[in-house]
Structures are given as C-alpha cells and as structure tokens.
Design a protein around this motif. Structure first.
Motif, short mmCIF file in Angstrom:
data_model
loop_
_atom_site.label_atom_id
_atom_site.label_comp_id
_atom_site.label_asym_id
_atom_site.label_seq_id
_atom_site.Cartn_x
_atom_site.Cartn_y
_atom_site.Cartn_z
N CYS A 141 4.30 -3.22 -3.61
CA CYS A 141 4.33 -2.68 -2.98
C CYS A 141 5.10 -1.68 -2.22
CB CYS A 141 3.09 -3.18 -1.41
SG CYS A 141 1.73 -3.47 -2.33
N GLN A 142 6.30 -2.35 -2.35
CA GLN A 142 7.72 -1.77 -1.83
C GLN A 142 7.26 0.04 -2.58
OE1 GLN A 142 11.08 -3.15 -3.49
NE2 GLN A 142 10.49 -3.34 -5.91
N HIS A 143 6.72 0.46 -3.62
CA HIS A 143 6.71 1.89 -3.81
C HIS A 143 5.59 2.33 -2.94
CE1 HIS A 143 8.59 0.00 -7.67
NE2 HIS A 143 7.91 -1.01 -7.76
N PHE A 144 5.51 1.70 -2.47
CA PHE A 144 5.12 2.95 -1.45
C PHE A 144 5.48 3.26 -0.01
CE2 PHE A 144 0.14 0.00 -2.99
CZ PHE A 144 1.03 0.59 -3.03
N PHE A 145 6.64 3.04 -0.19
CA PHE A 145 7.51 3.56 0.62
C PHE A 145 7.50 4.64 1.38
CE2 PHE A 145 11.91 4.72 2.09
CZ PHE A 145 12.05 3.72 3.58
N PRO A 146 7.80 5.94 2.37
CA PRO A 146 8.12 4.18 3.57
C PRO A 146 6.98 4.02 4.41
CG PRO A 146 7.62 6.88 3.99
CD PRO A 146 7.36 6.52 3.00
N HIS A 147 5.67 3.11 3.52
CA HIS A 147 4.57 2.92 4.26
C HIS A 147 4.85 1.17 4.07
CE1 HIS A 147 2.19 6.75 2.94
NE2 HIS A 147 2.74 6.66 4.26
N ARG A 148 4.20 0.59 5.10
CA ARG A 148 5.01 -0.80 4.47
C ARG A 148 3.17 -1.41 4.65
NH1 ARG A 148 7.31 -4.77 2.98
NH2 ARG A 148 7.59 -6.49 4.56
N TRP A 149 2.86 -2.15 3.58
CA TRP A 149 1.83 -3.14 3.29
C TRP A 149 2.35 -4.09 3.44
CZ3 TRP A 149 -3.20 -1.71 2.24
CH2 TRP A 149 -3.34 -0.24 2.18
N TYR A 150 0.74 -4.96 4.22
CA TYR A 150 1.30 -6.24 4.04
C TYR A 150 0.14 -7.63 3.65
CZ TYR A 150 4.24 -5.37 7.97
OH TYR A 150 5.24 -4.10 8.73
N LEU A 151 0.41 -8.46 3.53
CA LEU A 151 -0.94 -9.30 2.97
C LEU A 151 -1.19 -10.45 3.72
CD1 LEU A 151 -2.53 -9.62 0.42
CD2 LEU A 151 -0.41 -11.52 -0.21
N SER A 152 -2.19 -11.25 3.89
CA SER A 152 -2.48 -12.28 4.83
C SER A 152 -4.16 -13.21 3.97
CB SER A 152 -2.79 -11.63 6.24
OG SER A 152 -3.26 -12.51 6.64
N PRO A 153 -4.19 -14.07 3.93
CA PRO A 153 -5.19 -14.61 3.74
C PRO A 153 -6.51 -14.44 4.92
CG PRO A 153 -3.04 -16.55 4.83
CD PRO A 153 -3.10 -15.24 4.38
N TYR A 154 -7.80 -14.67 4.86
CA TYR A 154 -8.68 -13.93 5.55
C TYR A 154 -9.60 -15.42 5.15
CZ TYR A 154 -12.65 -11.72 8.33
OH TYR A 154 -13.26 -11.22 8.73
N ASN A 186 -3.69 2.05 7.69
CA ASN A 186 -3.65 2.36 8.90
C ASN A 186 -2.57 4.08 9.22
OD1 ASN A 186 -2.72 3.50 11.71
ND2 ASN A 186 -3.59 1.74 12.97
N GLU A 187 -3.36 5.19 9.07
CA GLU A 187 -2.45 6.20 9.08
C GLU A 187 -1.17 6.56 10.59
OE1 GLU A 187 -4.19 10.35 7.62
OE2 GLU A 187 -5.58 8.44 6.22
N SER A 188 -1.52 5.53 11.51
CA SER A 188 -1.24 6.25 13.03
C SER A 188 -0.13 5.36 12.70
CB SER A 188 -1.78 6.08 14.46
OG SER A 188 -2.28 4.85 14.02
N SER A 189 0.24 4.34 12.50
CA SER A 189 1.06 3.00 12.08
C SER A 189 2.31 3.37 10.50
CB SER A 189 0.93 1.66 12.54
OG SER A 189 0.05 1.54 11.44
N LEU A 190 1.75 3.97 9.91
CA LEU A 190 2.09 3.90 8.23
C LEU A 190 2.13 2.73 7.60
CD1 LEU A 190 5.12 7.16 8.47
CD2 LEU A 190 2.86 6.90 8.28
N THR A 191 1.44 1.79 8.20
CA THR A 191 0.61 0.28 7.76
C THR A 191 -0.54 -0.08 6.88
OG1 THR A 191 0.32 -0.55 9.38
CG2 THR A 191 2.76 -0.44 9.14
N GLY A 192 -0.48 -0.83 6.36
CA GLY A 192 -2.17 -1.06 5.19
C GLY A 192 -1.42 -2.56 5.33
N ILE A 193 -2.63 -3.11 5.43
CA ILE A 193 -3.33 -4.65 5.85
C ILE A 193 -4.11 -5.39 4.83
CG2 ILE A 193 -5.07 -4.50 7.50
CD1 ILE A 193 -2.59 -7.61 7.20
N VAL A 194 -3.55 -6.30 3.48
CA VAL A 194 -4.51 -6.84 2.82
C VAL A 194 -4.89 -8.51 3.12
CG1 VAL A 194 -5.26 -7.36 0.28
CG2 VAL A 194 -3.73 -5.29 0.68
N PHE A 195 -6.15 -7.74 3.47
CA PHE A 195 -7.02 -9.53 3.49
C PHE A 195 -7.32 -10.45 2.20
CE2 PHE A 195 -6.93 -8.12 8.20
CZ PHE A 195 -6.49 -8.85 8.55
#
Length: 195
Positions: free
Chosen positions: A45-58, A101-110
């Motif tokens: 996911c570093q290839h998506f820079f400048p966007h930041r992606w997070y991984l979290s268990p759900y 989330n386009e406003s914060s330029l972050t993505g989340i993956v559960f």
C-alpha cells in the motif's frame, strides 16, 4: 476531488513470482503472523502514496453497503485446544471490507478471519486459523489489486487462486466451518466459492 484525479507515481499490480520469493523469505515469521499481515499490507500500500491505508481486524457484523467487500480463500491450519487434533483446510476464509475517505486521503481495510470446529471432539467453539506466510502474501496481493481496481484505475487483474500444495484427507465439512455457517445469511455470494 476524486481519487483518480490526484497524481500518483506509476503503479503496477502484484507480480505472483515476486510474491512467491517473498513468501519463502518470510517463513521465519510463522510465530507472529501479525507481522506478516501488516508488513505485506504496508509494503504494497505504500505504492498508493500520498494516500495512507490502514489494516485492522474486525470482529463484528458486515459493514453497510458503502464499503467494498473482497473475499478470498487460502490453505490454513487448525489445532484443537481441547483434544490437540490438528488439520489443514483448503477453505480458509478471509473477508476484507475497505473504503477510501477522499477528505482525509486515507483508506481503511477491515478484515475478518474465520475458524472451524474440530471434527473429533466437536466443541461449540471455532478454532482460529493459523495462516501460512505465503498464503497471507497471496491474499494481501489480491486485496491490493482489488483496491487498485476500485480506486486507482488498475485494469482487472487476475485473482491468484493458487494455494500451498496439499492433499486433503477428507472433504470440506460445512457443518464445522464458521464461514459456511455464517455465509448463508450474510454472504450469499460465498456459496460459489465453497463448491
């Protein structure tokens, strides 16, 4: 501004041969699979820079319709905590829900991993799957390609369906499988994957 309008450095989909090499080098992490899950996710996911992606268990129920869902299968291992019976399954299941989330330029993956019950002592609880490093790398690579397809204009890459070699000694027991039990109500599209 849409995600696709932001200039990004050139990206490529994941090369399966590169994944296999990395899988062999990560075999030392089998005791701490969290390192493999997050390490491979962050590496890709570093290839998506400048966007930041997070991984979290759900652990809860599926998210609402605004989330993309990606489901994958892998060969996994189980060990019963009651009778010490061990078995492998070619039907290890992971479900990813992701959103950008386009406003914060972050993505989340559960993500959610599913268990199985022991067939010898048939307890009421599901055992947690033990994932092989190369299987984690495969499903995270598939997830990366799916995120790229949905948000970054990737062409539709082939989903890797190869699995670690093995010869199952018995057919998949849907009665002991958490993913099968929960799929009837929550994920009707899974039935095609379990045939």
């Amino acid at each position: 501004m849409r995600t696709r309008d932001i200039p990004l450095k050139p990206m490529r989909s994941v090369d399966p041969d590169e994944d296999k090499k990395i899988g062999r080098s990560l075999s030392c992490y089998t005791r701490n699979m969290e390192v493999v899950w997050h390490g491979e996710f962050n590496r890709l996911c570093q290839h998506f820079f400048p966007h930041r992606w997070y991984l979290s268990p759900y652990l809860g129920r599926p998210l609402n319709y605004q989330w993309y869902t990606f489901t994958d299968c892998a060969k996994v291992r189980f060990l019963c905590k009651f009778c010490d019976h061990g078995w492998t399954s070619m039907k290890g299941r992971v479900v990813f829900n992701f959103q950008f989330n386009e406003s914060s330029l972050t993505g989340i993956v559960f993500f959610r991993l599913f268990g199985q019950k022991c067939q010898r002592c048939t307890p009421e609880t599901f055992e947690h799957a033990m994932w092989y490093p190369e299987e984690v790398i495969k499903v995270i690579g598939n997830l990366f390609n799916r995120i790229g397809q949905e948000y970054y204009g990737f062409y539709r890459p082939c989903v890797r369906v190869d699995r670690r070699p093995g010869k199952p000694q018995a057919k998949h027991n849907k009665e002991c499988c958490q993913a099968c039990a929960e799929s009837k109500n929550m994920f009707p599209e899974w039935h095609d994957l379990h045939r």
